[in-house]
Design a protein around this motif. Structure first.
Motif, short mmCIF file in Angstrom:
data_model
loop_
_atom_site.label_atom_id
_atom_site.label_comp_id
_atom_site.label_asym_id
_atom_site.label_seq_id
_atom_site.Cartn_x
_atom_site.Cartn_y
_atom_site.Cartn_z
N LEU A 321 0.83 -1.19 0.00
CA LEU A 321 0.00 0.00 0.00
C LEU A 321 0.87 1.25 0.00
N SER A 322 1.98 1.21 0.72
CA SER A 322 2.89 2.35 0.74
C SER A 322 3.53 2.56 -0.63
N TRP A 323 3.95 1.48 -1.25
CA TRP A 323 4.49 1.60 -2.61
C TRP A 323 3.45 2.15 -3.57
N LYS A 324 2.21 1.70 -3.44
CA LYS A 324 1.14 2.19 -4.30
C LYS A 324 0.93 3.69 -4.11
N ALA A 325 0.88 4.14 -2.84
CA ALA A 325 0.68 5.57 -2.57
C ALA A 325 1.83 6.39 -3.14
N ALA A 326 3.06 5.87 -2.99
CA ALA A 326 4.23 6.58 -3.52
C ALA A 326 4.20 6.59 -5.05
N HIS A 327 3.86 5.47 -5.65
CA HIS A 327 3.80 5.40 -7.12
C HIS A 327 2.73 6.34 -7.67
N TYR A 328 1.61 6.43 -6.98
CA TYR A 328 0.55 7.34 -7.42
C TYR A 328 1.06 8.77 -7.40
N GLN A 329 1.82 9.13 -6.37
CA GLN A 329 2.37 10.48 -6.31
C GLN A 329 3.39 10.71 -7.42
N ASP A 330 4.19 9.70 -7.72
CA ASP A 330 5.15 9.83 -8.83
C ASP A 330 4.42 10.03 -10.15
N THR A 331 3.27 9.38 -10.29
CA THR A 331 2.49 9.46 -11.53
C THR A 331 1.67 10.73 -11.60
N HIS A 332 1.13 11.16 -10.45
CA HIS A 332 0.26 12.34 -10.38
C HIS A 332 0.79 13.30 -9.32
N PRO A 333 1.82 14.07 -9.63
CA PRO A 333 2.41 14.98 -8.63
C PRO A 333 1.37 15.93 -8.05
N GLY A 334 1.43 16.09 -6.73
CA GLY A 334 0.50 16.99 -6.05
C GLY A 334 -0.85 16.39 -5.75
N GLU A 335 -1.04 15.10 -6.06
CA GLU A 335 -2.31 14.44 -5.82
C GLU A 335 -2.11 13.26 -4.86
N GLY A 336 -3.17 12.51 -4.63
CA GLY A 336 -3.08 11.34 -3.76
C GLY A 336 -3.34 11.63 -2.31
N SER A 417 -6.36 10.35 -12.31
CA SER A 417 -6.02 11.63 -11.71
C SER A 417 -7.22 12.20 -10.96
N LEU A 418 -6.98 12.73 -9.76
CA LEU A 418 -8.03 13.39 -8.99
C LEU A 418 -7.39 14.57 -8.24
N PRO A 419 -7.36 15.74 -8.87
CA PRO A 419 -6.76 16.91 -8.22
C PRO A 419 -7.48 17.28 -6.94
N PHE A 420 -6.72 17.76 -5.98
CA PHE A 420 -7.26 18.18 -4.69
C PHE A 420 -7.59 19.67 -4.76
N ASP A 421 -8.74 20.05 -4.19
CA ASP A 421 -9.08 21.47 -4.11
C ASP A 421 -9.72 21.77 -2.76
N ARG A 422 -10.00 23.05 -2.53
CA ARG A 422 -10.47 23.48 -1.21
C ARG A 422 -11.85 22.95 -0.85
N SER A 423 -12.63 22.53 -1.83
CA SER A 423 -13.94 21.97 -1.50
C SER A 423 -13.81 20.67 -0.70
N MET A 424 -12.62 20.06 -0.72
CA MET A 424 -12.38 18.81 0.00
C MET A 424 -11.88 19.06 1.42
N GLU A 425 -11.65 20.31 1.79
CA GLU A 425 -11.16 20.65 3.12
C GLU A 425 -12.32 20.86 4.09
N GLY A 426 -11.99 20.91 5.35
CA GLY A 426 -12.95 21.32 6.37
C GLY A 426 -13.83 20.25 6.93
N TYR A 427 -13.76 19.04 6.41
CA TYR A 427 -14.62 17.98 6.92
C TYR A 427 -14.21 17.61 8.35
N GLY A 428 -15.21 17.55 9.22
CA GLY A 428 -14.97 17.13 10.58
C GLY A 428 -14.61 18.24 11.55
#
Length: 434
Positions: A321-336, A417-428
């Motif tokens: 799972l750690s390798w997957k998360a790292a590989h996703y970041q290598d593939t999609h910088p700034g995401e994950g 790819s799933l870019p992160f934006d501010r609409s995803m912040e603030g939960y909880g």
């Protein structure tokens, strides 16, 4: 198939080099430093090891080649970090925090800031350069994206346009590396601060670069249960003046925090896997030789064999799972962001259960300090608490992404790819998001 878990020849060589460094250089120094009562002296005792790590390129391997770094992938960095953390997870935290301090300069800094600080870090082959990531506070770090300016980050940065300088006031609690080897400060501390007192975390935060020997900054070392080979401090600002050009990410401090903890998540996760691996390695050797007064080693008992099988499976799952998360970041910088958060929570929590299960296999001898299990038990307490705690901050980062209509259960399995934006912040952090 595009899915491939085979290490390249270069990755195998990196693993071998990192393991040799961990066993021959890191282990004896870490064992000595862990026994030193004074926390700052324990940290300072690791400086020769840090110097050798710098000479070997381990302190800058994750920095871009264009600035003199090693240009390694995130997956490559994980391979090296696992080997170091299997021996001592505290020391590699120094390397991780160098990244947490420097990556924001890479993402949000000016070209002048990048060349000055990233270039200087990459050029260091003697271990003189140290960087600190300064975000945590006693009261509100986890609520950094709260809509109220009275919640979350409360260290304030007031810009005086007339003098061209920024004045800092407040207190940070738990920043790593920040005090430097001699408590005169790291060469560069990247501090998340409130740059606008009138708005909440989304829009009211930024970061400022605080250089070594800046007047008005005080450092008090925290005496920790574990990770004693790295340094954590309380950092107090009293009318601290820094040049305006040291500001970065003004108004985007919330995005900086989210991206930074996404970058570090698989690194912290593989560190947890490494501690679990170390416990498993000892317990397996113990079970193969210890009879417990019986006629055969205890590994031949069904209860022990079943428990070891469960432990081994958890470690393999955590590593992949750690390798997957790292590989996703290598593939999609700034995401994950969600995948990194899930990885951090999963590995941090499973590691604690693994260490306890391995202690059950070893039995009461696990409490004997001449064996490694007692130290591993202490180190295990760290991982669900640091690098954005598992109980709330990491889980709600994943929650915010999953609530977005663009998210699908197939997003990460398909490596979409799933870019992160501010609409995803603030939960909880608030009960009403209307």
């Amino acid at each position: 198939m595009s899915i491939d878990f085979d290490l390249s020849d270069a990755q195998r060589a990196l693993k071998s080099t990192a393991r040799e460094f961990a066993e021959e250089v890191l282990r004896p120094a870490a064992e000595h430093a862990d026994r030193i009562a004074d926390p700052q002296q324990a940290f300072a005792a690791m400086r020769p090891v840090y110097a050798q790590a710098a000479a070997a390129g381990l302190t800058s391997m994750f920095l871009p080649r264009e600035y003199g770094g090693g240009g390694s992938s995130q997956v490559d960095f994980l391979i090296a970090i696992e080997e170091l953390c299997a021996v001592d997870p505290g020391f590699p935290t120094i390397l991780l925090v160098n990244g947490l301090a420097l990556m924001p300069i890479l993402w949000h800094g000016t070209e002048e800031q990048r060349e000055r600080w990233i270039g200087r870090a990459a050029a260091d082959t003697t271990g003189d350069f140290l960087a600190g990531w300064v975000v945590s506070e006693r009261g509100g770090t986890a609520n950094f994206d709260h809509p109220s300016p009275l919640a979350g980050i409360q260290v304030v940065a007031d810009l005086d346009a007339g003098t061209g300088r920024v004045t800092l006031n407040g207190e940070k609690h738990w920043p790593c590396n920040a005090g430097g080897w001699d408590l005169r400060g790291a060469d560069v501390n990247v501090c998340v601060v409130r740059t606008d007192r009138t708005v909440g975390g989304r829009g009211g935060l930024g970061a400022v670069i605080v250089e070594r020997d800046t007047a008005g900054v005080e450092y008090e070392v925290i005496d920790k249960l574990a990770h004693r080979t790295c340094q954590n401090v309380t950092m107090t600002f009293r009318d601290v003046h820094v040049p305006e050009e040291n500001l970065l990410a003004v108004g985007d401090g919330d995005l900086l925090i989210n991206r930074n903890f996404t970058w570090s998540s698989p690194i912290a996760s593989i560190a947890a896997v490494a501690v679990a691996r170390a416990a498993y390695d000892f317990a397996l050797k113990w079970a193969r030789t210890f009879t417990g007064g019986g006629s055969a080693p205890i590994i031949h008992h069904q209860a022990v064999g079943n428990l070891l099988s469960d432990v081994a499976g958890k470690i393999e799952a955590g590593r992949y799972l750690s390798w997957k998360a790292a590989h996703y970041q290598d593939t999609h910088p700034g995401e994950g962001h969600a995948l990194g958060a899930m990885d951090k929570v999963f590995c941090g929590d499973l590691m604690q259960s693994v260490v306890v299960d391995c202690m059950r296999i070893v039995g009461v001898n696990a409490l004997d300090r001449k064996f490694p299990m007692a130290k591993l038990y202490r180190e295990a307490s760290v991982f669900s608490l640091y690098d954005a705690g598992n109980l709330a901050m990491q889980r709600r980062r994943a929650w915010g992404v999953m609530a977005d209509p663009a998210f699908s259960p197939d997003t990460f399995s398909d490596s979409s790819s799933l870019p992160f934006d501010r609409s995803m912040e603030g939960y909880g952090i608030v009960t009403d998001r209307r």
